[in-house]
Design an enzyme around this catalytic site. Structure first.
Site, short mmCIF file in Angstrom:
data_model
loop_
_atom_site.label_atom_id
_atom_site.label_comp_id
_atom_site.label_asym_id
_atom_site.label_seq_id
_atom_site.Cartn_x
_atom_site.Cartn_y
_atom_site.Cartn_z
CB THR A 93 -3.54 -6.65 6.56
OG1 THR A 93 -4.83 -6.51 5.97
CG2 THR A 93 -3.08 -8.09 6.45
CB VAL A 94 1.13 -5.04 8.15
CG1 VAL A 94 2.52 -5.19 8.80
CG2 VAL A 94 1.19 -5.49 6.69
CE LYS B 251 4.61 -1.88 -0.73
NZ LYS B 251 3.79 -2.91 -0.07
CD GLU C 107 15.13 -7.61 6.41
OE1 GLU C 107 14.93 -7.88 5.21
OE2 GLU C 107 16.25 -7.39 6.88
N GLY D 12 -7.68 -12.03 -2.78
CA GLY D 12 -7.10 -11.07 -1.85
C GLY D 12 -5.64 -10.76 -2.11
CG ASP E 21 4.83 -3.17 -4.36
OD1 ASP E 21 4.64 -2.59 -3.28
OD2 ASP E 21 5.30 -4.31 -4.45
CE LYS F 97 7.42 -4.58 -2.11
NZ LYS F 97 6.59 -5.78 -2.38
#
Length: 399
Positions: A11-12, A100, A124, A182, A196, A200
């Protein structure tokens, strides 16, 4: 011309290719030369993609090509992505990432390699998706001593909490909604159990305080145990439930970090951050509190941050950003139990018993059970007093 490559076409990675293509003229104008996407590394073919001619399956093609200047790592995880990143940096290629997990666990080592080879390792997109927060911390806020950083760092959990608050939906049903839209993976563990957010807040703390905070050393509680009853009690009393990652510099100079659901007063800016959006607060000794808000995930928002780092690396080909932090040192990392705070409890006890164990508490609900907010005291003392009651639920209070 700047030649770039993308590692990982999920996706990214696809978003990065799309942003480079749709904003090519703007990117060229801003960095003074065109950016050419030469390779996309993936184990699959993408015959229907407009970038199908860029696909390669062998990392060696990229790492040994002297024309490649910048690589975007969007593979994810800390396995093959770590090996490829390490080799790319060693080969004196700039690497940017949205990963991350890799930055939180191996970032210090990779930054040291980048420094040794005089290249950039930028990330970033690893925190806050499309929200610019890391670069402002080490550039715009560089004149500040950072005292605290905290925030809503996971869009999936924030969406679930928003549905629980505004839709009166139970956790399990809200999670299924998030999966159907999603926002949540088939296995949502990393999101709902706080892993997650933990990664971060580690990255934010690394940058803010200059010392390595390892995810395995950060106490982490997710939202899977949350009861709709506590959400409703909090809402009626003017509090919103948010999963926060928090890192704070204590009066003793130590750094304290943890992840947990919090009650946040409704007038506080971060309380209004809803759905899949993220909100990150940074408190400096000169600037006071500043807030960064925006989409914390998603194909194009995250890709926007990745491409921004690629442009930064391209503009600084011959010098590197001075980013890094010291190795983990137990002497400067404190246990959150030493922090003073208030807590919310819902218990199966009589009011006189509550007043005996937690005097000066604020009662929010008194029917079949009693819900209340304690006065401020060290978390260690709160935990000890908690053992004297029949506790059904517990939440931290954002002071």
């Amino acid at each position: 011309m700047i030649n770039v490559a993308i590692m990982g076409f999920g996706t990214v990675g696809q978003g990065v290719a799309d942003v480079i293509a749709m904003n090519c003229e703007l990117i060229e104008k801003r960095i003074g030369q065109p950016v050419h996407l030469k390779y996309i590394l993936d184990i699959h073919d993408f015959p229907n993609s407009p970038f199908s001619d860029k696909i390669v399956h062998d990392f060696e093609t990229i790492v040994h090509d002297p024309e490649i200047d910048v690589i975007a790592e969007t593979i994810g995880g800390a396995g093959i992505a770590y090996e490829y990143t390490k080799r790319a940096l060693t080969a004196k290629k700039h690497v940017v990432t949205s990963n991350k997990e890799l930055v939180a666990t191996k970032g210090r080592e990779l930054l040291e390699i980048a420094a040794d080879k005089n290249v950039n390792y930028l990330f970033e997109a690893a925190v806050g998706g499309g929200i610019p927060v890391l670069r402002p911390m080490f550039q715009c806020l560089a004149g500040n001593r950072i005292e605290e950083v905290f925030g809503i760092l996971n869009g999936t959990t924030n969406y679930i909490l928003s549905r629980m608050v505004h839709g009166g939906v139970a956790f399990d049903a809200a999670l299924k909604e998030a999966q159907s839209m999603g926002y949540a993976e088939k296995d949502p563990t990393a999101d709902v159990e706080g892993h997650d957010a933990c990664r971060k807040i580690c990255i934010l703390a690394d940058l803010a305080f200059g010392c390595e905070i390892l995810p395995e050393c950060v106490p982490t509680t997710g939202i899977s145990h949350l009861n709709l009853k506590d959400v409703e009690i909090g809402e009626k009393a003017g509090w919103h439930v948010k999963l926060l990652g928090r890192a704070v510099r204590g009066a003793d100079g130590k750094v304290y970090a943890y992840v947990a659901p919090h009650l946040v007063e409704e007038h506080y800016p971060i309380a209004s951050v809803e759905d899949v959006f993220n909100g990150i607060m940074v408190r400096g000794n000169a600037v006071g509190e500043v807030m960064f808000y925006g989409p914390g995930a998603g194909k194009l928002p995250t890709a926007s941050a990745v491409v921004g780092d690629m442009m930064d690396a391209a503009q600084h080909k011959n010098r590197r950003r001075n980013i890094g932090w010291a190795a983990y040192d137990q002497a400067v990392i404190g246990e959150p139990e030493a922090l003073s705070m208030r807590c919310y409890f819902r218990v199966k006890d009589r009011l006189d018993r509550i007043e005996e164990v937690f005097p000066k508490s604020e009662i929010l609900y008194d029917e079949d059970e009693i819900a209340f907010i304690t006065s401020e005291m060290p978390l260690s003392e709160l935990n000890e007093r908690e053992k004297l009651l029949q506790v059904c639920a517990k939440l931290c209070i954002l002071n």
